[in-house]
Design a protein around this motif. Structure first.
Motif, PDB file in Angstrom:
ATOM      1  N   MET A   1       0.841  -1.183   0.000  1.00 29.06           N
ATOM      2  CA  MET A   1       0.000   0.000   0.000  1.00 29.06           C
ATOM      3  C   MET A   1       0.884   1.244   0.000  1.00 29.06           C
ATOM      4  SD  MET A   1      -3.402  -0.707   2.174  1.00 29.06           S
ATOM      5  CE  MET A   1      -2.887  -1.566   3.627  1.00 29.06           C
ATOM      6  N   SER A   2       0.333   2.318  -0.479  1.00 25.42           N
ATOM      7  CA  SER A   2       1.063   3.573  -0.606  1.00 25.42           C
ATOM      8  C   SER A   2       0.472   4.629   0.308  1.00 25.42           C
ATOM      9  CB  SER A   2       0.991   4.067  -2.050  1.00 25.42           C
ATOM     10  OG  SER A   2       1.530   3.098  -2.921  1.00 25.42           O
ATOM     11  N   PHE A   3       1.267   5.645   0.575  1.00 27.64           N
ATOM     12  CA  PHE A   3       0.826   6.766   1.392  1.00 27.64           C
ATOM     13  C   PHE A   3       0.329   7.893   0.491  1.00 27.64           C
ATOM     14  CE2 PHE A   3       4.274   4.828   3.970  1.00 27.64           C
ATOM     15  CZ  PHE A   3       3.481   4.372   5.012  1.00 27.64           C
ATOM     16  N   TYR A   4      -0.792   8.483   0.856  1.00 27.51           N
ATOM     17  CA  TYR A   4      -1.371   9.575   0.087  1.00 27.51           C
ATOM     18  C   TYR A   4      -1.792  10.694   1.026  1.00 27.51           C
ATOM     19  CZ  TYR A   4      -1.829   6.265  -3.792  1.00 27.51           C
ATOM     20  OH  TYR A   4      -1.576   5.366  -4.787  1.00 27.51           O
ATOM     21  N   GLU A   5      -1.826  11.901   0.483  1.00 27.30           N
ATOM     22  CA  GLU A   5      -2.401  13.048   1.173  1.00 27.30           C
ATOM     23  C   GLU A   5      -3.465  13.640   0.252  1.00 27.30           C
ATOM     24  OE1 GLU A   5       0.719  15.731   2.307  1.00 27.30           O
ATOM     25  OE2 GLU A   5       1.473  14.361   3.840  1.00 27.30           O
ATOM     26  N   HIS A   6      -4.633  13.889   0.817  1.00 23.33           N
ATOM     27  CA  HIS A   6      -5.767  14.400   0.052  1.00 23.33           C
ATOM     28  C   HIS A   6      -6.236  15.710   0.666  1.00 23.33           C
ATOM     29  CE1 HIS A   6      -6.155  10.221  -1.354  1.00 23.33           C
ATOM     30  NE2 HIS A   6      -6.028   9.897  -0.085  1.00 23.33           N
ATOM     31  N   VAL A   7      -6.468  16.697  -0.169  1.00 25.64           N
ATOM     32  CA  VAL A   7      -7.101  17.947   0.251  1.00 25.64           C
ATOM     33  C   VAL A   7      -8.310  18.126  -0.643  1.00 25.64           C
ATOM     34  CG1 VAL A   7      -6.863  20.448   0.463  1.00 25.64           C
ATOM     35  CG2 VAL A   7      -4.916  18.980   0.956  1.00 25.64           C
ATOM     36  N   SER A  36      -6.730   2.713   4.876  1.00 25.08           N
ATOM     37  CA  SER A  36      -6.964   3.249   6.214  1.00 25.08           C
ATOM     38  C   SER A  36      -6.612   4.726   6.228  1.00 25.08           C
ATOM     39  CB  SER A  36      -6.134   2.509   7.258  1.00 25.08           C
ATOM     40  OG  SER A  36      -4.763   2.709   7.029  1.00 25.08           O
ATOM     41  N   VAL A  37      -7.337   5.473   7.047  1.00 28.10           N
ATOM     42  CA  VAL A  37      -7.072   6.897   7.225  1.00 28.10           C
ATOM     43  C   VAL A  37      -6.169   7.032   8.444  1.00 28.10           C
ATOM     44  CG1 VAL A  37      -8.077   9.150   7.677  1.00 28.10           C
ATOM     45  CG2 VAL A  37      -9.247   7.548   6.173  1.00 28.10           C
ATOM     46  N   VAL A  38      -4.965   7.536   8.223  1.00 29.53           N
ATOM     47  CA  VAL A  38      -4.010   7.705   9.305  1.00 29.53           C
ATOM     48  C   VAL A  38      -4.391   8.906  10.163  1.00 29.53           C
ATOM     49  CG1 VAL A  38      -1.580   8.131   9.841  1.00 29.53           C
ATOM     50  CG2 VAL A  38      -2.197   6.668   7.907  1.00 29.53           C
ATOM     51  N   GLU A  39      -4.769   9.990   9.504  1.00 32.24           N
ATOM     52  CA  GLU A  39      -5.130  11.214  10.219  1.00 32.24           C
ATOM     53  C   GLU A  39      -6.068  12.028   9.336  1.00 32.24           C
ATOM     54  OE1 GLU A  39      -2.921  15.162  12.046  1.00 32.24           O
ATOM     55  OE2 GLU A  39      -1.722  13.414  11.521  1.00 32.24           O
ATOM     56  N   ALA A  61     -10.717  20.284   3.873  1.00 35.75           N
ATOM     57  CA  ALA A  61     -10.447  19.074   4.643  1.00 35.75           C
ATOM     58  C   ALA A  61      -9.143  18.448   4.148  1.00 35.75           C
ATOM     59  CB  ALA A  61     -11.582  18.088   4.503  1.00 35.75           C
ATOM     60  N   PHE A  62      -8.454  17.743   5.038  1.00 36.10           N
ATOM     61  CA  PHE A  62      -7.156  17.142   4.738  1.00 36.10           C
ATOM     62  C   PHE A  62      -7.145  15.723   5.301  1.00 36.10           C
ATOM     63  CE2 PHE A  62      -2.665  16.529   6.192  1.00 36.10           C
ATOM     64  CZ  PHE A  62      -2.082  16.454   4.948  1.00 36.10           C
ATOM     65  N   LEU A  63      -6.756  14.757   4.480  1.00 41.53           N
ATOM     66  CA  LEU A  63      -6.665  13.362   4.910  1.00 41.53           C
ATOM     67  C   LEU A  63      -5.276  12.818   4.624  1.00 41.53           C
ATOM     68  CD1 LEU A  63      -9.941  11.882   3.351  1.00 41.53           C
ATOM     69  CD2 LEU A  63      -9.602  12.563   5.712  1.00 41.53           C
ATOM     70  N   LYS A  64      -4.707  12.107   5.592  1.00 45.45           N
ATOM     71  CA  LYS A  64      -3.489  11.333   5.391  1.00 45.45           C
ATOM     72  C   LYS A  64      -3.923   9.883   5.364  1.00 45.45           C
ATOM     73  CE  LYS A  64      -0.364  14.374   7.977  1.00 45.45           C
ATOM     74  NZ  LYS A  64       0.531  14.449   9.134  1.00 45.45           N
ATOM     75  N   THR A  65      -3.603   9.177   4.284  1.00 45.86           N
ATOM     76  CA  THR A  65      -4.097   7.815   4.139  1.00 45.86           C
ATOM     77  C   THR A  65      -2.989   6.840   3.779  1.00 45.86           C
ATOM     78  OG1 THR A  65      -4.614   8.106   1.799  1.00 45.86           O
ATOM     79  CG2 THR A  65      -6.359   8.621   3.365  1.00 45.86           C
ATOM     80  N   LYS A  94       6.085   9.750   0.135  1.00 47.44           N
ATOM     81  CA  LYS A  94       6.920   8.632   0.589  1.00 47.44           C
ATOM     82  C   LYS A  94       6.576   8.204   2.006  1.00 47.44           C
ATOM     83  CE  LYS A  94      10.777   9.683  -2.409  1.00 47.44           C
ATOM     84  NZ  LYS A  94      12.186  10.025  -2.522  1.00 47.44           N
ATOM     85  N   GLY A  95       6.183   9.169   2.818  1.00 48.66           N
ATOM     86  CA  GLY A  95       5.803   8.878   4.198  1.00 48.66           C
ATOM     87  C   GLY A  95       5.083  10.069   4.791  1.00 48.66           C
ATOM     88  N   HIS A  96       4.368   9.820   5.882  1.00 50.23           N
ATOM     89  CA  HIS A  96       3.641  10.904   6.531  1.00 50.23           C
ATOM     90  C   HIS A  96       4.495  11.551   7.603  1.00 50.23           C
ATOM     91  CE1 HIS A  96      -0.034   9.957   4.498  1.00 50.23           C
ATOM     92  NE2 HIS A  96      -0.049   8.727   4.961  1.00 50.23           N
ATOM     93  N   GLU A  97       4.405  12.882   7.689  1.00 44.54           N
ATOM     94  CA  GLU A  97       5.107  13.606   8.737  1.00 44.54           C
ATOM     95  C   GLU A  97       4.323  13.498  10.032  1.00 44.54           C
ATOM     96  OE1 GLU A  97       5.867  17.610   7.603  1.00 44.54           O
ATOM     97  OE2 GLU A  97       6.904  17.036   5.773  1.00 44.54           O
TER      98      GLU A  97
END
Length: 121
Positions: A1-7, A36-39, A61-65, A94-97
């Motif tokens: 799975m990959s990390f994504y950021e959505h606004v 999964s939603v990380v934050e 809205a902002f999602l880290k997934t 690449k990764g979530h802060e």
């Protein structure tokens, strides 16, 4: 799975509870498709730089997934079909802060920006 950021930006005439319910709805779409939603962060109503669909403001809205690409594609498809969502942006990272996003930090807490330079006349 990959990390994504959505606004994504929702219409300004929604109430805060409706906007947060919409965030939950899209989070559930990711979860149902194996992600999964990380934050998640609700940034509130903000003024945009230009009008979008005759609106000057919108709920941000902002999602880290952490999700497979199929789950992200399904969420983006549903966002495009939803009449309350005006704009979306999805970025693979690449990764979530750790910690809150820059938008949620207080101006005083942004110590890593450095000092301002004097303007020359």
């Amino acid at each position: 799975m990959s990390f994504y950021e959505h606004v994504f930006i929702m219409r300004q005439d929604l109430s805060n509870t409706q906007a947060e319910a919409l965030i939950e709805e899209f989070s559930n779409v990711l979860s149902a498709n194996g992600g999964s939603v990380v934050e998640q962060e609700y940034w509130g109503v903000k003024t945009m730089a230009y009008k979008v669909n005759k609106n000057r403001k919108g709920h941000y809205a902002f999602l880290k997934t952490d999700a497979p690409s199929a789950a992200v594609a399904e969420m983006e498809r549903l966002m495009a079909l939803h009449e309350d969502v005006m704009r979306t942006l999805t970025i693979r990272v690449k990764g979530h802060e750790e910690g809150p996003s820059v938008q949620m930090q207080k101006r005083d807490d942004r110590a890593d920006r450095g000092e301002r330079r004097e303007r020359r006349s």
